[in-house]
Enzyme design. Structure first.
Site, PDB file in Angstrom:
ATOM      1  N   ASP A  27     -32.794  -2.193   0.033  1.00 23.66           N
ATOM      2  CA  ASP A  27     -33.891  -2.172  -0.945  1.00 23.66           C
ATOM      3  C   ASP A  27     -33.351  -2.067  -2.373  1.00 23.66           C
ATOM      4  OD1 ASP A  27     -36.483  -2.541  -0.084  1.00 23.66           O
ATOM      5  OD2 ASP A  27     -36.687  -0.494   0.687  1.00 23.66           O
ATOM      6  N   LYS A  74     -41.586  -8.081   7.938  1.00 22.07           N
ATOM      7  CA  LYS A  74     -40.128  -7.986   7.795  1.00 22.07           C
ATOM      8  C   LYS A  74     -39.440  -8.237   9.137  1.00 22.07           C
ATOM      9  CE  LYS A  74     -40.677  -4.979   3.826  1.00 22.07           C
ATOM     10  NZ  LYS A  74     -40.763  -3.614   3.280  1.00 22.07           N
ATOM     11  N   GLN A 126     -39.548   2.453   4.857  1.00 26.34           N
ATOM     12  CA  GLN A 126     -40.814   1.952   4.304  1.00 26.34           C
ATOM     13  C   GLN A 126     -41.541   3.085   3.579  1.00 26.34           C
ATOM     14  OE1 GLN A 126     -41.850  -1.379   4.472  1.00 26.34           O
ATOM     15  NE2 GLN A 126     -43.390  -0.668   3.013  1.00 26.34           N
TER      16      GLN A 126
END
Ligand code: NDP
Length: 313
Positions: free
Chosen positions: A121, A54, A98
């Site tokens: 997200d 990422k 995460q």
């Protein structure tokens, strides 16, 4: 029949180059670089690989990134305080936590605490609500990627029968809603669905998001169906590799070199034989997840700047 392979690496690269142009535009018109903050806690090797990819994608596209690595002993309260700090920072556009988080942390509470406008997200209930109502908002990355690969491969969705196997909040359910909004007739199947093969054979578009290596086989695929394989499973036994990739010397060599190789939730031989189009693993849906994360980060920045301009005028 031999299925056409849907090239997620190519589609992902296309999306990234569009995102790079939007980043350049923000820079030129507003002197602003979008910023993504990634919170990584603990030493889960898969999480470390994902976070590295990422950050690398951010660097390639001109998006600023910050990696925060609080200690694995962090409490829910401490993490909530960190999220509140990032919510308040005017130079942060996207916050990505995460998963998985350490056991002692209340994951739901932490995800709920992220400002919905920075929730790249797409997990916050406000964004889930927007998705359900088909209002603009930040969409979860993998499901959005599934829609992009269909769209950019010119696969018609409207009026088609879509069957999604898997009902998770992060993949199955959102994919189903997005396909519904594209006017597919949608069925969601799961572990309690009786006669799964018959349900799957109804599909013009079959999406597998299960987490079981090669589970979708010949009996599940209607000849000519488009098969989207979201699954990512690691094979560590040579016999399994030979079963799923018979006669595939390249795959076997990859396995010998790394000691493992990836397979999706769909038996690739069955898909190649029966489907009209198929997303391979790796190189299918996978590359789109990060591309859509980049797109969400830039969309969050664009929206904030647009609001600032509107309020300022
Ligand atoms: P979950 O474990 O959260 O959900 C799996 C779903 O599959 C559940 O709804 C479960 O049903 C269903 N299921 C399990 N076994 C069966 C079965 N035998 N028959 C029918 N349905 C079954 O997984 P995720 O949704 O998080 O992930 C799914 C897959 O996608 C995984 O392989 C994961 O690695 C991959 N993935 C890939 C991403 C990418 O970037 N490409 C991103 C995210 C995930 P029930 O609800 O009844 O238990």
């Amino acid at each position: 029949m031999s299925a056409k392979l849907l090239d997620g690496t190519k589609v992902g690269a296309q999306i990234r180059s569009e995102v790079a142009l939007r980043v350049r535009d923000l820079q030129q018109r507003h002197g602003y670089a979008p910023t993504l903050v990634v919170i990584l806690i603990g030493d889960n090797p898969a999480s470390q690989v994902y976070v590295r990819s990422k950050i690398k994608a951010c660097e390639e596209l001109g998006i600023r990134s910050e990696k925060l690595t609080p200690p694995a002993s962090i409490t829910t309260g401490e993490l909530l305080a960190l999220v509140a700090e990032l919510n308040a920072r005017s130079d942060v556009d996207g916050i990505l936590i995460q998963l998985p988080l350490p056991k002692q942390v209340d994951t739901k509470r932490v995800l709920m605490a992220v400002d919905p406008s920075k929730d790249v997200d797409g997990f916050h209930p406000v964004n889930v609500g927007n998705l359900v109502s088909n209002n603009p908002g930040l969409l979860p990355c993998t499901p959005a990627g599934v829609i992009e690969i269909l769209k950019r491969s010119d696969i018609p969705v409207s009026g088609k029968e879509a069957v999604i196997v898997g009902r998770s909040d992060i993949v199955g359910k959102p994919v189903a809603l997005l396909l519904l909004h594209q006017n597919a007739t949608v069925t969601i199947a799961h572990s309690r669905t009786p006669d799964l093969p018959a349900v799957c054979r109804r599909a013009d578009i079959l999406v597998a998001a299960i987490g079981r290596p090669g589970m979708i086989s010949k009996e599940h695929i209607r000849p000519g169906a488009v098969v989207i394989d979201v699954g990512i499973n690691r094979l560590t036994e040579r016999a399994e590799v030979e079963r799923f990739f018979p006669g595939d010397a390249k795959r076997l060599a990859d396995f010998e070199k790394r000691g493992s190789t990836l397979v999706g939730d769909v038996d690739p031989v069955a898909a190649m034989e029966l489907a009209s189009a198929f997303t391979p693993v790796p190189g299918g849906v996978g590359p789109l997840t990060i591309a859509m994360l980049m797109s969400n980060t830039v969309a969050a920045a664009e929206k904030r700047i647009q609001t600032e301009v509107e309020v300022g005028s």
